[in-house]
Design an enzyme around this catalytic site. Structure first.
Site, mmCIF file in Angstrom:
data_model
loop_
_atom_site.group_PDB
_atom_site.id
_atom_site.type_symbol
_atom_site.label_atom_id
_atom_site.label_comp_id
_atom_site.label_asym_id
_atom_site.label_seq_id
_atom_site.Cartn_x
_atom_site.Cartn_y
_atom_site.Cartn_z
ATOM 1 N N ARG A 44 0.855 -1.199 0.000
ATOM 2 C CA ARG A 44 0.000 0.000 0.000
ATOM 3 C C ARG A 44 0.892 1.251 0.000
ATOM 4 O O ARG A 44 0.652 2.222 -0.708
ATOM 5 C CB ARG A 44 -0.940 -0.002 1.214
ATOM 6 C CG ARG A 44 -1.985 -1.104 1.152
ATOM 7 C CD ARG A 44 -3.093 -0.915 2.180
ATOM 8 N NE ARG A 44 -2.704 -1.164 3.554
ATOM 9 C CZ ARG A 44 -2.749 -2.354 4.158
ATOM 10 N NH1 ARG A 44 -3.162 -3.416 3.494
ATOM 11 N NH2 ARG A 44 -2.390 -2.491 5.420
ATOM 12 N N LYS A 134 -10.807 15.552 5.627
ATOM 13 C CA LYS A 134 -11.989 15.183 4.824
ATOM 14 C C LYS A 134 -12.971 14.353 5.640
ATOM 15 O O LYS A 134 -12.564 13.533 6.469
ATOM 16 C CB LYS A 134 -11.539 14.364 3.616
ATOM 17 C CG LYS A 134 -12.704 13.767 2.832
ATOM 18 C CD LYS A 134 -12.243 12.856 1.716
ATOM 19 C CE LYS A 134 -12.973 11.533 1.806
ATOM 20 N NZ LYS A 134 -12.668 10.625 0.695
ATOM 21 N N LYS A 217 -16.713 19.376 -1.552
ATOM 22 C CA LYS A 217 -16.393 18.266 -2.468
ATOM 23 C C LYS A 217 -17.691 17.553 -2.848
ATOM 24 O O LYS A 217 -18.111 16.607 -2.178
ATOM 25 C CB LYS A 217 -15.412 17.308 -1.780
ATOM 26 C CG LYS A 217 -15.105 16.054 -2.581
ATOM 27 C CD LYS A 217 -13.853 15.360 -2.080
ATOM 28 C CE LYS A 217 -13.648 14.021 -2.762
ATOM 29 N NZ LYS A 217 -12.316 13.470 -2.563
HETATM 30 P P1 13P Z 1 -13.476 9.051 -6.213
HETATM 31 O O1 13P Z 1 -12.904 10.172 -7.017
HETATM 32 O O2 13P Z 1 -12.915 7.695 -6.581
HETATM 33 O O3 13P Z 1 -14.974 9.072 -6.171
HETATM 34 O O4 13P Z 1 -12.975 9.241 -4.726
HETATM 35 C C1 13P Z 1 -13.028 10.486 -4.167
HETATM 36 C C2 13P Z 1 -13.229 10.372 -2.725
HETATM 37 O O5 13P Z 1 -12.419 10.836 -1.968
HETATM 38 C C3 13P Z 1 -14.442 9.718 -2.221
HETATM 39 O O6 13P Z 1 -14.600 9.975 -0.860
#
Ligand code: 13P
Length: 335
Positions: A44, A134, A217
Site C-alpha cells: 500500500r 476530509k 467536495k
Molecule cells: P473518487 O474520485 O474515486 O470518487 O474518490 C473520491 C473520494 O475521496 C471519495 O470519498
C-alpha cells in the site's frame, strides 16, 4: 482574508487539485485484489509513495488526502509521508471520519460516524503535519431517498466535524456524495443534490463555520448508472454549474469534485466543460481518487518496481485534470 481562506485557495491555485489517496485499508484491499497485488502495508505504501514522488505533484497536486495508516508511514528513504508531501509544495490532508454505518431509523441509508473523540484525534493529526481534512457523507438516490432523516443527520455531522476542524486550525473538506448507482435521471440528481447541499450549508452556518475556510467536495450532476437515456456531457456541465450556483453560498472559495465512478476521461472532460462555462467566483477543481489512480494502479500491478512507468501514467492524468481545472483540456491532448 483568514488563514484558512488563504490555505484553501493555495490548495486549489493555478489549476491544482487534490489527490484522494485516503482509501481505507478495506477499500484499498479491494482495489489491490482487483489487480492481483497482495494488500500488505508495504505494498500500500509502495504504490502511494510512487504517486507522491511523481514529478507532477509540484505542478498539479495542491493537496493529498491520506488515510490514518499512511500519515504515520515513512518512505523508503526514511522521510515521513506528510514531510515528503510538504517538501513538494503540496499540502497533506487526512480523512477523519470512521466510515458510513447503517442509519438507525432508515436502515437502507447510511450515516457517517467519527465525531466521538474527534477533537483529540484532530490535534494529533495536526501534530503529524495535516493541514486539511476530509469527511464524507454518503446518500443514495431513489424515489424516497435520501430521506429527510439522512439529509438532516449527515448535514449535522458534517457541520460538527467542520467546526472542530477549523477550531484546530485546519481546512475541512465537506463532502456530501450522492451516489451514481440507480435508475434516476440527471434531473432527479440535480433536485436531490440541491436539497442535500442547502441543508449542509444551513447546518454549517448554524455551527458558525467560516465558509471562506472550507472546500466543498460534491458529486457532479449525472444520470444514475442504470438510467437509459443519458444526458450529454455539455448538459452535465450546465446542470452541475447551475445546481452549485443555486445552493452554495458565494463566500466558499473552492469546489473540488469527486469522480464517483466516472471513467478517467469522463471525469476530466466534464470538469473541463464546467470550467469553460464557469461564470462564478468559485474555483472548480478536482479531488479525484479513482479517476487519478486507476490506470496507474493497473500498470503498476504488472511490475510493482516500475516506478518510472507508473509515474508517467499518473503524471499524464494529473496534468490533464489540471488543464481541465482551467478549461484548457482537449481530447487530442490525451494521445
Ligand atoms: P473518487 O474520485 O474515486 O470518487 O474518490 C473520491 C473520494 O475521496 C471519495 O470519498
Amino acid at each position: 482574508m483568514s488563514e484558512l481562506n488563504t490555505l484553501a485557495l493555495k490548495i486549489l491555485e493555478n489549476g491544482k487539485g487534490i489527490l484522494a489517496a485516503d482509501e481505507s485499508t478495506n477499500t484499498m484491499t479491494k482495489r489491490l485484489d482487483g489487480v492481483n497485488v497482495p494488500s500488505t502495508p508495504e505494498n500500500r505504501l509502495l504504490f502511494r509513495e510512487t504517486l507522491f514522488t511523481a514529478s507532477s505533484m509540484a505542478e498539479c497536486i495542491g493537496g493529498v488526502i491520506l488515510y490514518d495508516e499512511t500519515i504515520r508511514q515513512e518512505t523508503s528513504k526514511k522521510n515521513k509521508i506528510p514531510e515528503l508531501i510538504s517538501s513538494l509544495g503540496s499540502y497533506p490532508g487526512i480523512k477523519v471520519d470512521t466510515g458510513a454505518k447503517v442509519l438507525a431509523g432508515s436502515p437502507d441509508e447510511k450515516i457517517t460516524e467519527g465525531l466521538d473523540g474527534l477533537r483529540e484525534r484532530l490535534k494529533n493529526y495536526y501534530k503529524l503535519g495535516a493541514k486539511f481534512t476530509k469527511w464524507r457523507g454518503v446518500y443514495s438516490i431513489s424515489q424516497n431517498y435520501p430521506s429527510k432523516l439522512s439529509i438532516q443527520s449527515n448535514a449535522h455531522a458534517l457541520a460538527r466535524y467542520s467546526a472542530l476542524v477549523q477550531e484546530c486550525g485546519m481546512v475541512p473538506i465537506v463532502e456530501p456524495e450522492l451516489l451514481m448507482d440507480g435508475e434516476h435521471s440527471a434531473n432527479d440528481c440535480y433536485k436531490k443534490t440541491s436539497e442535500v447541499i442547502k441543508k449542509c450549508f444551513e447546518e454549517l452556518i448554524l455551527h458558525k463555520v467560516d465558509l471562506t475556510g472550507i472546500i466543498l467536495k460534491p458529486n457532479m450532476i449525472l444520470d444514475g448508472n442504470k438510467f437509459k437515456d443519458k444526458v450529454s456531457n455539455n448538459e452535465v456541465a450546465k446542470l452541475t454549474l447551475d445546481c452549485l450556483k443555486n445552493s452554495v453560498p458565494s463566500e466558499v472559495p473552492g469546489i473540488a469534485f469527486l469522480s464517483g465512478g466516472q471513467s478517467e476521461i469522463q471525469a476530466t472532460e466534464n470538469l473541463n466543460l464546467i470550467n469553460k462555462i464557469n461564470n462564478t467566483n468559485f474555483i472548480m477543481s478536482f479531488s479525484y481518487g479513482r479517476a487519478l489512480q486507476q490506470s496507474a494502479l493497473k500498470f503498476w500491478s504488472k511490475n510493482i518496481q516500475d516506478i518510472e512507468g507508473t509515474q508517467k501514467i499518473f503524471n499524464h492524468r494529473a496534468k490533464m485534470n489540471t488543464l481541465a481545472a482551467q478549461g484548457k483540456w482537449s481530447k487530442e491532448l490525451e494521445n
